[in-house]
Design a protein around this motif. Structure first.
Motif, PDB file in Angstrom:
ATOM      1  N   GLY A 454      -7.187   2.955   5.148  1.00 28.97           N
ATOM      2  CA  GLY A 454      -7.916   2.901   6.408  1.00 28.97           C
ATOM      3  C   GLY A 454      -9.350   2.458   6.244  1.00 28.97           C
ATOM      4  O   GLY A 454      -9.996   2.031   7.191  1.00 28.97           O
ATOM      5  N   ASN A 455      -9.910   2.572   5.025  1.00 29.93           N
ATOM      6  CA  ASN A 455     -11.264   2.110   4.777  1.00 29.93           C
ATOM      7  C   ASN A 455     -11.283   0.588   4.707  1.00 29.93           C
ATOM      8  O   ASN A 455     -10.331  -0.037   4.260  1.00 29.93           O
ATOM      9  CB  ASN A 455     -11.814   2.697   3.478  1.00 29.93           C
ATOM     10  N   ARG A 456     -12.415   0.001   5.128  1.00 33.97           N
ATOM     11  CA  ARG A 456     -12.475  -1.454   5.208  1.00 33.97           C
ATOM     12  C   ARG A 456     -13.713  -1.998   4.506  1.00 33.97           C
ATOM     13  O   ARG A 456     -14.823  -1.526   4.730  1.00 33.97           O
ATOM     14  CB  ARG A 456     -12.469  -1.917   6.674  1.00 33.97           C
ATOM     15  N   GLU A 472     -17.510 -13.375  -1.345  1.00 31.66           N
ATOM     16  CA  GLU A 472     -18.039 -12.199  -2.024  1.00 31.66           C
ATOM     17  C   GLU A 472     -17.827 -10.971  -1.129  1.00 31.66           C
ATOM     18  O   GLU A 472     -17.925 -11.069   0.102  1.00 31.66           O
ATOM     19  CB  GLU A 472     -19.533 -12.366  -2.298  1.00 31.66           C
ATOM     20  N   LYS A 473     -17.516  -9.854  -1.757  1.00 28.82           N
ATOM     21  CA  LYS A 473     -17.492  -8.591  -1.017  1.00 28.82           C
ATOM     22  C   LYS A 473     -18.932  -8.129  -0.874  1.00 28.82           C
ATOM     23  O   LYS A 473     -19.580  -7.786  -1.857  1.00 28.82           O
ATOM     24  CB  LYS A 473     -16.655  -7.538  -1.739  1.00 28.82           C
ATOM     25  N   VAL A 474     -19.460  -8.130   0.361  1.00 30.44           N
ATOM     26  CA  VAL A 474     -20.880  -7.858   0.554  1.00 30.44           C
ATOM     27  C   VAL A 474     -21.163  -6.413   0.952  1.00 30.44           C
ATOM     28  O   VAL A 474     -22.259  -5.912   0.726  1.00 30.44           O
ATOM     29  CB  VAL A 474     -21.490  -8.829   1.587  1.00 30.44           C
ATOM     30  N   ILE A 475     -20.194  -5.739   1.581  1.00 32.68           N
ATOM     31  CA  ILE A 475     -20.357  -4.324   1.932  1.00 32.68           C
ATOM     32  C   ILE A 475     -19.079  -3.603   1.522  1.00 32.68           C
ATOM     33  O   ILE A 475     -17.989  -3.909   2.014  1.00 32.68           O
ATOM     34  CB  ILE A 475     -20.629  -4.113   3.432  1.00 32.68           C
ATOM     35  N   ASP A 476     -19.219  -2.644   0.628  1.00 36.15           N
ATOM     36  CA  ASP A 476     -18.072  -1.889   0.144  1.00 36.15           C
ATOM     37  C   ASP A 476     -17.703  -0.794   1.132  1.00 36.15           C
ATOM     38  O   ASP A 476     -18.574  -0.201   1.787  1.00 36.15           O
ATOM     39  CB  ASP A 476     -18.392  -1.271  -1.219  1.00 36.15           C
ATOM     40  N   ALA A 477     -16.409  -0.516   1.233  1.00 38.62           N
ATOM     41  CA  ALA A 477     -15.943   0.521   2.151  1.00 38.62           C
ATOM     42  C   ALA A 477     -16.540   1.882   1.829  1.00 38.62           C
ATOM     43  O   ALA A 477     -16.761   2.706   2.732  1.00 38.62           O
ATOM     44  CB  ALA A 477     -14.422   0.591   2.127  1.00 38.62           C
ATOM     45  N   GLN A 478     -16.807   2.152   0.551  1.00 38.52           N
ATOM     46  CA  GLN A 478     -17.393   3.441   0.171  1.00 38.52           C
ATOM     47  C   GLN A 478     -18.836   3.553   0.627  1.00 38.52           C
ATOM     48  O   GLN A 478     -19.354   4.638   0.829  1.00 38.52           O
ATOM     49  CB  GLN A 478     -17.310   3.606  -1.350  1.00 38.52           C
ATOM     50  N   GLU A 479     -19.479   2.411   0.820  1.00 33.44           N
ATOM     51  CA  GLU A 479     -20.859   2.417   1.296  1.00 33.44           C
ATOM     52  C   GLU A 479     -20.922   2.448   2.816  1.00 33.44           C
ATOM     53  O   GLU A 479     -21.715   3.168   3.405  1.00 33.44           O
ATOM     54  CB  GLU A 479     -21.590   1.177   0.771  1.00 33.44           C
ATOM     55  N   ALA A 480     -20.075   1.650   3.444  1.00 34.52           N
ATOM     56  CA  ALA A 480     -20.105   1.570   4.896  1.00 34.52           C
ATOM     57  C   ALA A 480     -19.490   2.807   5.544  1.00 34.52           C
ATOM     58  O   ALA A 480     -19.982   3.298   6.555  1.00 34.52           O
ATOM     59  CB  ALA A 480     -19.355   0.321   5.355  1.00 34.52           C
ATOM     60  N   ARG A 481     -18.397   3.306   4.963  1.00 38.35           N
ATOM     61  CA  ARG A 481     -17.680   4.474   5.487  1.00 38.35           C
ATOM     62  C   ARG A 481     -17.034   4.207   6.845  1.00 38.35           C
ATOM     63  O   ARG A 481     -15.853   4.473   7.047  1.00 38.35           O
ATOM     64  CB  ARG A 481     -18.619   5.685   5.578  1.00 38.35           C
ATOM     65  N   LEU A 482     -17.795   3.698   7.809  1.00 43.93           N
ATOM     66  CA  LEU A 482     -17.230   3.420   9.125  1.00 43.93           C
ATOM     67  C   LEU A 482     -16.870   1.937   9.205  1.00 43.93           C
ATOM     68  O   LEU A 482     -17.651   1.078   8.781  1.00 43.93           O
ATOM     69  CB  LEU A 482     -18.231   3.763  10.228  1.00 43.93           C
ATOM     70  N   TYR A 501     -21.382  -3.207  15.356  1.00 39.66           N
ATOM     71  CA  TYR A 501     -21.154  -1.825  15.734  1.00 39.66           C
ATOM     72  C   TYR A 501     -20.047  -1.276  14.844  1.00 39.66           C
ATOM     73  O   TYR A 501     -19.008  -1.916  14.668  1.00 39.66           O
ATOM     74  CB  TYR A 501     -20.736  -1.748  17.203  1.00 39.66           C
ATOM     75  N   ALA A 502     -20.288  -0.111  14.267  1.00 39.98           N
ATOM     76  CA  ALA A 502     -19.296   0.521  13.393  1.00 39.98           C
ATOM     77  C   ALA A 502     -18.897   1.862  13.997  1.00 39.98           C
ATOM     78  O   ALA A 502     -19.763   2.633  14.425  1.00 39.98           O
ATOM     79  CB  ALA A 502     -19.864   0.717  11.996  1.00 39.98           C
ATOM     80  N   LYS A 503     -17.614   2.147  14.027  1.00 39.68           N
ATOM     81  CA  LYS A 503     -17.162   3.401  14.652  1.00 39.68           C
ATOM     82  C   LYS A 503     -15.808   3.810  14.112  1.00 39.68           C
ATOM     83  O   LYS A 503     -14.939   2.973  13.846  1.00 39.68           O
ATOM     84  CB  LYS A 503     -17.083   3.255  16.169  1.00 39.68           C
ATOM     85  N   ARG A 504     -15.641   5.115  13.938  1.00 37.28           N
ATOM     86  CA  ARG A 504     -14.341   5.713  13.674  1.00 37.28           C
ATOM     87  C   ARG A 504     -14.366   7.132  14.209  1.00 37.28           C
ATOM     88  O   ARG A 504     -15.240   7.918  13.848  1.00 37.28           O
ATOM     89  CB  ARG A 504     -13.991   5.719  12.190  1.00 37.28           C
TER      90      ARG A 504
END
Length: 516
Positions: A454-456, A472-482, A501-504
């Motif tokens: 579910g993480n992106r 390139e992967k510019v934002i890791d799911a562990q960093e963004a979380r949402l 906009y980021a939301k979960r």
């Protein structure tokens, strides 16, 4: 020892900064609690003072039903400064924007008591949120199912009334198209508004619908705001077709000074399968795709230069898909059929070259059991491959590339699809995916698979001025979380910034990306 650790830390930071290939930096706003777990982002715009306004429709209840619109106002530091719950039900949201400190929301509605359809605008300042309603247009007619909308592949003109509203790319104005059929009466009208909600003109288009029904898809507006160039499908009413043949042709309609002109683009062996209008001062172009047969198979790219006054075609070019493009998309697969491409954005470079991006988009349907003896229809929205093309000012194709991806959603498509941005001749694509790494085949063919978590992660794919691809992967799911709503950014070309906009669930935040 502490000094040694500090040196290693600084060295690691410098190596990390150097290792990043893509010329971007990003900033996370504060992660905030959100009581509206179920919502869809419907519009996002700047407030004119460096801040941002977001509008979400939200749903509540044991059986989720729309309850209203949550309006969030952020400052330039991504801080939430105001929030307002606009409790409103029963209206169909169309679009929204901010102009001169006023938030304007456009709705479509049927008044059952008085028997008419209407377009409404709800306007409010960003301080008190004292919404006031204004009726833009109304149409007396019996209610029909699916009266409003834009369908890329099929339109039903037998229901008695249909309408759509289209903005131009820069959101300087919008056109409302209405088609009203009752008995022998067959009336098609076009209405042009600017974003101050002034009605520029109304044009009776009924004579043109004697033989064809029009389903408009895109709009360009002249610099003076008086001429509109509307492009879409013209469906033939009295021709016989084979079952596999399409029943339309693309036409451009120009309206202004009380008159209308039309231009079609098909010639024997070349049939338009998607077109988009571009106005560049005194230049008018239409770019898109074409097919060699009337069977919805795309064979290449088309280009037309037209006289803006007469719509006569000054130059046209047909560019077959290159072998590079076919290899990008299919590899060694012999089942090479291209269709269902929908425009995402079109722009001109400083030297007048045309860059346009499209997506392989289609809808599938299936029946599912609810477990209570009932069967319901489920719609699935597919956002697949990215197509990017560059043409020169004469219409010659400089390159065409395909990025393989497969995404499907049953509801909110904001997390699927992609967004793009062009800077210094390079085009960048933001893609949100659960995949950790794409497949890179022969150093050229890029394939993104969906992944199971579910993480992106956020990947940035680049195409330089020669069409060479990198990623390139510019934002890791562990960093963004949402997860980011990657297909609905607010783009500020003057500052080279994109706001996502980021939301979960019950958490939300803003993410600002800046090109260096």
């Amino acid at each position: 020892m502490k000094q040694l650790l500090l040196i290693f830390a600084l060295l690691g930071m410098s190596i990390g900064a150097f290792a990043q290939k893509m010329p971007i930096s990003y900033d996370f706003g504060e992660k905030l609690n959100d009581r509206h777990r179920y919502s869809n982002l419907v519009t996002i715009d700047g407030d004119g003072d460096g801040g941002y306004v977001l509008v979400r429709s939200y749903f509540q209840g044991l059986i989720l039903k729309p309850k209203g619109y949550l309006i969030e106002h952020y400052n330039s530091n991504l801080e939430l400064v105001a929030e307002y719950n606009y409790k409103l039900r029963g209206l169909q949201f169309v679009d929204g924007f901010v102009k001169n400190g006023q938030l304007r929301l456009l709705f479509f509605n049927y008044n059952f008591e008085r028997g008419f359809y209407e377009y409404q605008v709800h306007s409010s300042n960003l301080v008190n949120f004292d919404f006031k309603r204004e009726q833009l247009l109304k149409f007396v007619t019996p209610v029909v199912e699916g009266a409003f909308g834009k369908n890329y592949y099929n339109r039903d003109f037998k229901k008695g009334f249909s309408t759509t509203l289209l903005f131009d790319a820069a959101k300087t104005g919008f056109i409302i198209s209405t088609h009203h059929k009752k008995g022998k009466e067959n009336k098609h009208t076009l209405h042009l508004f600017d974003t101050d909600l002034n009605k520029r003109w109304e044009h009776d288009f009924s004579a043109e619908v004697e033989e064809k029904n029009y389903a408009f898809e895109s709009l360009a507006i002249s610099n003076n705001g008086n001429e509109a160039y509307v492009l879409g499908k013209a469906y033939f009413k009295k021709k016989r077709f084979k079952a596999e043949e399409r029943k339309f042709q693309y036409e451009l309609v120009s309206v202004g000074n009380g008159s209308a002109k039309t231009q079609n683009f098909d010639i024997p062996g070349k049939f338009s399968e998607g077109l988009y209008p571009i106005l560049d001062n005194d230049k008018l172009y239409c770019v898109g795709f074409y097919a060699d047969r009337k069977d919805n198979r795309y064979n290449g790219l088309s280009f037309f230069e037209l006289n803006p006054s007469s719509l006569s075609i000054l130059n046209k070019k047909y560019n077959p898909f290159t072998q590079q493009f076919m290899d990008d998309k299919f590899g060694r697969d012999e089942n090479q059929v291209i269709n269902n491409l929908v425009f995402k954005n079109v722009m001109l470079t400083d030297t007048g070259e045309i860059l346009f991006n499209a997506e392989e988009y289609f809808v599938t349907h299936s029946m599912h059991s609810t477990g209570a003896g009932q069967r319901i229809k489920v719609d699935r929205f597919h956002h697949n491959d990215i197509v990017s093309v560059k043409l020169n000012t004469k219409g010659d194709m400089l390159w065409a590339r395909n990025i393989n991806k497969a995404e499907v959603t049953q509801g909110d498509g904001a997390y699927a699809s992609y967004s793009s941005y062009t800077k210094d001749g390079d085009t960048y694509f933001f893609l949100s995916t659960a995949a950790e790494n794409p497949q890179l085949i022969n150093n050229e063919r890029l394939v993104f698979k969906q992944g199971l978590t579910g993480n992106r992660n956020v990947f940035l794919i680049s195409l330089d001025s020669n069409g060479k691809m990198d990623y390139e992967k510019v934002i890791d799911a562990q960093e963004a979380r949402l997860p980011l709503m990657v297909s609905k950014p607010l783009i500020d070309a003057k500052l080279d910034q994109l706001l996502f906009y980021a939301k979960r669930g019950t958490k939300k935040q803003l993410v600002k990306v800046e090109f260096n």
